[in-house]
Design a protein around this motif. Structure first.
Motif, short mmCIF file in Angstrom:
data_model
loop_
_atom_site.label_atom_id
_atom_site.label_comp_id
_atom_site.label_asym_id
_atom_site.label_seq_id
_atom_site.Cartn_x
_atom_site.Cartn_y
_atom_site.Cartn_z
N ARG A 62 28.93 -70.24 6.37
CA ARG A 62 29.42 -71.62 6.36
C ARG A 62 28.16 -72.59 6.00
O ARG A 62 28.31 -73.43 5.54
CB ARG A 62 30.22 -71.84 7.57
N ARG A 63 27.20 -72.42 6.83
CA ARG A 63 26.08 -73.25 6.98
C ARG A 63 25.33 -73.21 5.49
O ARG A 63 24.95 -74.28 5.13
CB ARG A 63 25.09 -72.81 8.08
N GLU A 67 24.92 -76.12 2.75
CA GLU A 67 23.68 -76.63 2.28
C GLU A 67 23.63 -76.33 0.58
O GLU A 67 22.95 -77.20 -0.11
CB GLU A 67 22.52 -75.58 2.81
N ASP A 68 24.33 -75.31 0.18
CA ASP A 68 24.26 -75.33 -1.45
C ASP A 68 24.99 -76.41 -1.86
O ASP A 68 24.61 -76.99 -2.93
CB ASP A 68 25.11 -73.91 -1.60
N LYS A 74 23.15 -83.37 -4.87
CA LYS A 74 21.69 -83.82 -4.79
C LYS A 74 20.92 -83.70 -6.32
O LYS A 74 20.38 -84.67 -6.85
CB LYS A 74 20.86 -83.52 -3.80
N PHE A 75 21.05 -82.40 -6.65
CA PHE A 75 20.30 -82.38 -7.85
C PHE A 75 21.37 -82.00 -9.14
O PHE A 75 20.79 -81.27 -10.08
CB PHE A 75 19.51 -81.12 -7.91
#
Length: 182
Positions: A62-63, A67-68, A74-75
């Protein structure tokens, strides 16, 4: 009478043996229950350990997924930004020319427009440019005026501003005038 007493005496030991035998039978069954209990407790400990490991792995997944997703947001425009950098460079170079001529400016603008078109194509930014006479598509066109025309009703008469789509999603509709019903 002695026979009766013998029978009673002989009956008593048998009864006592039967009573004595029951605890002997119970004694072997008690270690069996204790063994079962300890085996069950060991199995419970294994299952609990497996559960805790699975729970930790789920939390890690899940973490990592969060993050992905964060990195993707973001990118997300990274490839588009990379394609736009040469366009900016060309515009900055055009401004640095000391004595530009009309023809050099026109040539520079045409080259910059080609770079921009290439950047749009690489990033699936598609131009919507309906032709006069095309059927009005409310999913891609925005009619701001209805004008009398010899064309069929609800067709494009003129394009005031191009529209754009990113892949299959409408970014901006084409601004058009439409033919008035007769």
């Amino acid at each position: 009478m002695q026979d009766q007493e013998n029978q009673e005496v002989s009956n008593q030991p048998e009864g006592q043996d039967a009573v004595n035998q029951q605890p002997e039978q119970a004694a072997p069954s008690e270690p069996g229950l204790e063994e079962q209990l300890s085996a069950t407790e060991a199995k419970l400990a294994e299952v609990h350990d497996a559960f805790m490991r699975a729970k930790a792995e789920t939390e890690n997944i899940r973490r990592r997924a969060q993050e992905d997703v964060s990195k993707a947001h973001k990118f997300a425009i990274e490839s588009f930004a990379e394609a736009m950098v040469p366009v900016r460079d060309s515009l900055e170079m055009a401004l640095k020319v000391e004595s530009p001529t009309v023809e050099s400016i026109k040539e520079g603008v045409e080259m910059t427009l080609k770079q921009l078109a290439s950047a749009f194509e690489k990033n699936r930014l598609i131009e919507i440019l309906p032709q006069p006479g095309d059927k009005l598509d409310p999913m891609k066109h925005q009619a701001i005026a209805v004008v009398p025309s010899d064309q069929e009703p609800n067709t494009v008469v003129s394009v005031l501003q191009k529209g754009y789509m990113i892949a299959d999603r409408l970014l901006r509709p084409a601004i058009v005038t439409a033919a008035q019903p007769k």
